[in-house]
Write an enzyme that holds these catalytic residues in place. Structure first.
Site, PDB file in Angstrom:
ATOM      1  CG  MET A 165      13.352   1.782 -44.358  1.00 26.47           C
ATOM      2  SD  MET A 165      14.786   0.699 -44.648  1.00 26.47           S
ATOM      3  CE  MET A 165      15.627   0.855 -43.085  1.00 26.47           C
ATOM      4  CE1 TYR A 442      15.212   3.689 -34.937  1.00 27.08           C
ATOM      5  CE2 TYR A 442      16.918   5.212 -35.607  1.00 27.08           C
ATOM      6  CZ  TYR A 442      15.636   4.974 -35.209  1.00 27.08           C
ATOM      7  OH  TYR A 442      14.772   6.019 -35.079  1.00 27.08           O
ATOM      8  CD  GLU A 443      17.173   0.711 -40.338  1.00 29.31           C
ATOM      9  OE1 GLU A 443      16.755  -0.267 -40.982  1.00 29.31           O
ATOM     10  OE2 GLU A 443      16.511   1.746 -40.186  1.00 29.31           O
ATOM     11  N   GLY A 444      17.676  -3.648 -37.383  1.00 33.77           N
ATOM     12  CA  GLY A 444      18.092  -4.975 -36.946  1.00 33.77           C
ATOM     13  C   GLY A 444      19.002  -4.823 -35.741  1.00 33.77           C
TER      14      GLY A 444
END
Length: 598
Positions: A165, A442-444
């Site tokens: 992504m 990571y990821e926010g």
């Protein structure tokens, strides 16, 4: 050298004795025939793959890292990674919980969740390659066009191709409304994308013949901000109608990040120079489609830290039993040795039990979330699906932030058990700490997760989802409230459950007057909520253990579970009192600080 043993007994305890997953699956036609023996057999083999195939590559992968050839833009992964990946695909592990319509094995997500935990214990950097692919599979399965599903989804399900992504750009970080990557329509249904992305995990590698990048970009007439973002599938190699690979698409790796940890995973800088892609979902609604992958990734990052917590605990425990140093404060314990094993010391036990309590609490929460997702996606009753979806949405930021915060605490504590040997590379502990630290970002970041929980998931729906979880707590309290043996587990969650309504209302009222109040309280609030959730599952685990003991079961596993539960409620759960006080301190002490931060 570190070691790893898959925690199959505890996984089976959570799945079969606490959650009773096979009973749950009887109401889901797709999984009605799944039995405990099948689940156990699959996870036993999965544990062998994790421990015997990819765990031996963890330290060597960290030392070697990934290498980029700047001329060809190709990335070489550490020695053994490619061979292990091919073995993984041949064994069918990526397809474990994928839809049989796309070549998957169709097992419940509970099974793949447990498998992923073991893989992350064994080698987080390696596991991120198939892990991100699972998210790309999920996003395209839900939002892809029929052509995209035909072209990409079976290859992603099998692991023959991998996925990524591509969100972040150097100037915008989490604020995706600022992204600049452009997508120009070509008149034939395709688009040419131009721009750059950074921090793309598994963005380039030599494990598979093709990589399917899911890229956020703007159409020419797109509105400003996050409402003008679209999502595109952009393969490394273009795919012909017969499924064969065509020309190289101009999406190139132009750099690899030099990171603190997870060296075996290629964190790539990608440049798109007219790369051809196809639209996923509706124009300007790319975030909706991408959130399928992002939410999967957030749960996945929680599993990364859960895996690291478990493997760090195992090695610290073994070391504490073997290492002799000083005598016990209460008198000599090992009279045949010049000193006692350090496990006799109270503070060493505190550190070990902290990691054990956070690992086993996290495992229960993670498996419960997987069960909820199985309900959400497959249950025949629409209301059950809706309720499960809302509860998963509430718990996802807790899985991501609370488990990763606890992973950092736990791996650091386990490294501390080793004393001076803890930061010596050969023991492996310092790598667990380095790898764990990135998961909080990571990821926010966990701060973003906290705002999501408090601002959107709780205050945004007037606490409806929180009340739904509160009903679960209340039901357990009602069930066991008069059981004296359960009092030490039930009373704390009953008290906190009652406090949460007032606590949440108070912060919400202050936030209505000044939004900074929500930001000031959110991180502390998430940890309070995390402890309420962990406390609930620890109470349920204690409940099962007490029933087994009362029935005459002499397996020491149950006594050990009770002892860990007592430690959790006595030494970790009380953090909630401090957190509620600091959350109530308000925003003024943070925001009225211009001179302090001058």
């Amino acid at each position: 050298m570190p070691t790893y043993t898959p925690p199959l007994r505890d996984m089976q305890f959570v799945m079969h004795e606490v959650l009773k997953v096979t009973d749950e699956y009887k109401s889901i036609p797709r999984y009605a025939d799944i039995d405990a023996e099948t689940i156990n057999a699959v996870l036993e083999q999965g544990g062998k793959f994790a421990a015997e195939v990819i765990f031996p590559l963890n330290i060597t992968g960290d030392e070697e890292g990934c290498r980029l050839d700047p001329k060809t833009h190709e990335v070489t992964t550490p020695k053994g990674f490619k061979e292990a990946y091919h073995q993984c695909v041949q064994a069918g592990w990526p397809a474990l919980s994928c839809d049989p319509d796309y070549g998957g094995q169709g097992l419940p997500l509970v099974v793949s969740q447990a498998f992923n935990e073991m893989m992350n214990s064994a080698n987080q950097a390696w596991t991120m390659y198939p892990g991100l692919t699972a998210g790309a599979y999920a996003a395209l399965r839900v939002h892809g066009t029929p052509e995209q599903k035909r072209m990409y989804v079976p290859k992603l399900a099998s692991g023959e191709w991998t996925g990524t992504m591509c969100l972040t750009e150097s100037h915008c970080g989490t604020d995706l409304g600022l992204l600049r990557t452009k997508a120009e329509p070509q008149g034939d249904g395709s688009y040419k994308l131009t721009g750059s992305k950074i921090f793309i995990s598994a963005g380039e590698h030599d494990l598979t013949a093709n990589i399917v990048h899911l890229v956020l970009a703007r159409l020419p007439d797109a509105p400003k901000g996050s409402k003008g973002i679209s999502l595109f599938a952009v393969p490394k190699f273009r795919v012909n109608q017969d499924g064969s690979l065509g020309a190289r698409n101009p999406i190139f790796c132009t750099g690899l990040e030099h990171k603190m940890g997870i060296h075996g995973n290629a964190t790539a800088q990608l440049t798109l120079d007219g790369a051809v892609g196809t639209l996923v979902g509706e124009p300007n609604k790319g975030l909706m489609a991408m959130f399928v992958m992002m939410n999967a990734a957030r749960v996945g990052v929680g599993m990364q830290s859960l895996g690291l917590t478990e493997v760090a605990y195992q090695n610290a425990l073994a070391y504490a039993k073997d290492r002799v140093q000083m005598r016990s404060l209460s008198g000599t314990k090992a009279k045949d040795k010049p000193a006692d094993p350090i496990i006799v010391h109270p503070d060493v036990r505190r550190m070990l039990l902290t990691a054990k309590a956070y690992a086993e609490g996290g495992r229960a929460l993670a498996q419960f979330c997987a069960l909820l997702i199985d309900r959400e996606l497959n249950h025949p009753d629409e209301k059950v699906r809706k309720d499960a979806a809302e509860l998963v949405a509430l718990l996802t930021p807790i899985v991501k932030a609370f488990i990763t915060d606890n992973g950092w605490i736990s791996t650091s504590a386990c490294m501390q058990v080793f004393g001076g040997h803890g930061y010596i590379k050969e023991w492996g502990m310092e790598q667990f700490v380095r790898d764990a630290r990135i998961n909080m970002i990571y990821e926010g970041t966990n701060g973003i997760q906290s705002l999501d929980l408090l601002g959107r998931k709780i205050l945004g729906d007037n606490g409806a989802a929180l009340k739904r979880f509160g009903k679960m707590v209340a039901q357990l309290v009602e069930e066991e409230g008069v059981n004296e043996k359960m009092a030490e587990f039930i009373n704390p969650i009953a008290y906190l459950g009652e406090q949460m309504t007032k606590f949440t209302t108070e912060i919400g009222f202050k936030g209505f007057q000044n939004p900074d109040e929500v930001g000031a309280a959110s991180v502390d609030y998430l940890r309070v909520a995390g402890h309420l959730v962990f406390g609930y599952f620890w109470a349920r685990m204690a409940q099962v253990a007490l029933r087994e003991i009362a029935a005459g079961n002499t397996d020491p596993f149950y006594q050990g579970k009770l002892q860990t539960a007592r430690f959790y409620f006595a030494k970790l759960f009380p953090e909630t009192a401090t957190l509620m006080r600091t959350a109530r301190a308000g925003s003024k002490v943070l925001m009225d600080t211009d001179l302090a931060l001058a």
